[in-house]
Motif scaffolding. Structure first.
Motif, PDB file in Angstrom:
ATOM      1  N   LYS A 186      -7.174  -5.099  -8.231  1.00 15.85           N
ATOM      2  CA  LYS A 186      -6.634  -4.913  -6.890  1.00 15.85           C
ATOM      3  C   LYS A 186      -6.263  -3.453  -6.655  1.00 15.85           C
ATOM      4  O   LYS A 186      -6.478  -2.917  -5.550  1.00 15.85           O
ATOM      5  CB  LYS A 186      -5.407  -5.802  -6.676  1.00 15.85           C
ATOM      6  CG  LYS A 186      -4.885  -5.746  -5.244  1.00 15.85           C
ATOM      7  CD  LYS A 186      -3.798  -6.760  -4.982  1.00 15.85           C
ATOM      8  CE  LYS A 186      -3.377  -6.728  -3.518  1.00 15.85           C
ATOM      9  NZ  LYS A 186      -2.314  -7.734  -3.229  1.00 15.85           N
TER      10      LYS A 186
ATOM     11  N   GLU B  82       0.830  -1.205   0.000  1.00 13.01           N
ATOM     12  CA  GLU B  82       0.000   0.000   0.000  1.00 13.01           C
ATOM     13  C   GLU B  82       0.864   1.255   0.000  1.00 13.01           C
ATOM     14  O   GLU B  82       0.529   2.254  -0.666  1.00 13.01           O
ATOM     15  CB  GLU B  82      -0.913  -0.013   1.227  1.00 13.01           C
ATOM     16  CG  GLU B  82      -2.004  -1.069   1.156  1.00 13.01           C
ATOM     17  CD  GLU B  82      -2.745  -1.227   2.468  1.00 13.01           C
ATOM     18  OE1 GLU B  82      -3.864  -1.770   2.470  1.00 13.01           O
ATOM     19  OE2 GLU B  82      -2.191  -0.810   3.519  1.00 13.01           O
TER      20      GLU B  82
ATOM     21  N   SER C 279      -9.384  -1.657  -5.918  1.00 12.09           N
ATOM     22  CA  SER C 279      -9.849  -2.004  -4.581  1.00 12.09           C
ATOM     23  C   SER C 279      -9.052  -1.256  -3.520  1.00 12.09           C
ATOM     24  O   SER C 279      -9.620  -0.739  -2.545  1.00 12.09           O
ATOM     25  CB  SER C 279      -9.723  -3.509  -4.362  1.00 12.09           C
ATOM     26  OG  SER C 279     -10.076  -3.868  -3.045  1.00 12.09           O
ATOM     27  N   LEU C 280      -7.742  -1.171  -3.701  1.00 12.02           N
ATOM     28  CA  LEU C 280      -6.897  -0.469  -2.740  1.00 12.02           C
ATOM     29  C   LEU C 280      -7.217   1.026  -2.699  1.00 12.02           C
ATOM     30  O   LEU C 280      -7.223   1.638  -1.620  1.00 12.02           O
ATOM     31  CB  LEU C 280      -5.419  -0.675  -3.072  1.00 12.02           C
ATOM     32  CG  LEU C 280      -4.838  -2.056  -2.790  1.00 12.02           C
ATOM     33  CD1 LEU C 280      -3.407  -2.157  -3.310  1.00 12.02           C
ATOM     34  CD2 LEU C 280      -4.868  -2.349  -1.288  1.00 12.02           C
TER      35      LEU C 280
END
Length: 238
Positions: free
Chosen positions: A67, A34, A70-71
Motif C-alpha cells: 500500500k 496520505e 501504491s500511495l
C-alpha cells in the motif's frame, strides 16, 4: 520559482512546511493517511535519507508495504511527488531522491489564493464603506455617475480608500462638497506624492496656512469674506 532557492528556504526554516501541510492538506485532496505518509517522507528526507524504501516507511506507519508503494505511485501521478537524479559526490555516482517540492508549491498556491480571497473581501468592504461615507456626507444616495467616479478613483487611478475618505473630509472642511473638487484634491495629492493620511494632513494644513496668510485685498479680489477663519479638523478622527 527557482527550485534551489525554494529548497534553501525550507532548509533555513523560512517556510513552515509541516504546518502548512497540516492546515491545507485537505484542500489539495490528501486524506489523513496520505498526509501522514507525506510527513514521514518529509521527515526521512530531512534526516538525510532522501530515497526511503516502502518497507522503511511501512515500519514507521504500520501500513502494508504494497500500500505504501501504491500511495507513492499515486503521489507521483497526482503531481505531489517527483523522483530526481543527483550526483552523490562522496561515492562518485548518480543516485535518485524523492522531492516534495511539487506538493509544497501546490500548498503555497492554495495559501496564496486564500490570502488573495481575504484581501479581496477586505477591499470590497472598504469600498462599500467609502460609498456609505459619501452618502452620509452628501445626505442622499449617490448617482450612478458618482458611483462610477468613485470606482475610477479606486480601480483605475489607484487611490487608496483612506485617501479618498480624507479628500472627502477635506471637501467638507472647505465647504466644497462636490465630486469635481474632491477629484482635484486627489489629483493634487497624487502629483505631489501624497500617499498616506499623515502626508495628506500635513499637506492640508500647509494649504490652509497659506489661505490664512492671503492679504485682505487678495481675499476681496477672490470674492472671499474678510476675516474668514477656517475651522480646525481632526484628520485622525474616522
Amino acid at each position: 520559482m527557482n527550485n534551489e532557492l525554494f529548497e534553501r528556504w525550507i532548509q533555513q526554516g523560512s517556510l513552515s512546511i509541516p504546518k502548512i501541510l497540516l492546515t491545507h492538506y485537505r484542500k489539495v485532496g490528501l486524506t489523513d493517511e496520505e498526509c501522514m505518509l507525506i510527513l514521514q517522507l518529509h521527515s526521512f528526507i530531512e534526516e538525510g535519507n532522501v530515497f526511503p524504501t516502502p518497507s522503511v516507511l511501512s515500519e514507521r506507519m504500520h501500513i502494508d508495504v504494497n500500500k505504501i508503494a501504491s500511495l507513492l505511485r499515486v503521489f507521483i501521478q497526482r503531481g505531489f511527488l517527483s523522483i530526481e537524479s543527483f550526483e552523490d559526490k562522496e561515492r562518485s555516482v548518480y543516485a535518485e531522491k524523492y522531492s516534495l517540492l511539487p506538493l509544497w508549491k501546490r500548498l503555497l498556491g492554495e495559501l496564496g489564493e486564500e490570502q488573495h480571497g481575504e484581501r479581496t473581501a477586505a477591499k470590497k468592504e472598504r469600498k462599500e464603506n467609502i460609498f456609505l461615507m459619501f452618502e452620509k456626507e452628501f445626505g442622499r444616495p449617490l448617482s450612478p455617475m458618482e458611483i462610477e467616479t468613485v470606482n475610477i478613483w479606486l480601480d483605475e487611478d489607484g487611490h487608496d480608500s483612506e485617501l479618498i475618505a480624507a479628500a472627502l473630509k477635506e471637501g467638507v472642511l472647505s465647504g466644497k462638497l462636490n465630486f469635481r473638487y474632491i477629484d482635484r484634491i486627489l489629483f493634487e495629492w497624487k502629483k505631489t506624492g501624497v500617499k498616506t493620511i499623515e502626508q495628506a494632513r500635513v499637506h492640508g494644513e500647509k494649504f490652509r496656512t497659506r489661505q490664512r496668510n492671503v492679504p485682505a485685498s487678495a481675499d476681496a479680489q477672490n470674492g472671499r469674506t474678510e476675516g474668514l477663519s477656517l475651522p480646525s479638523y481632526n484628520w485622525l478622527d474616522s
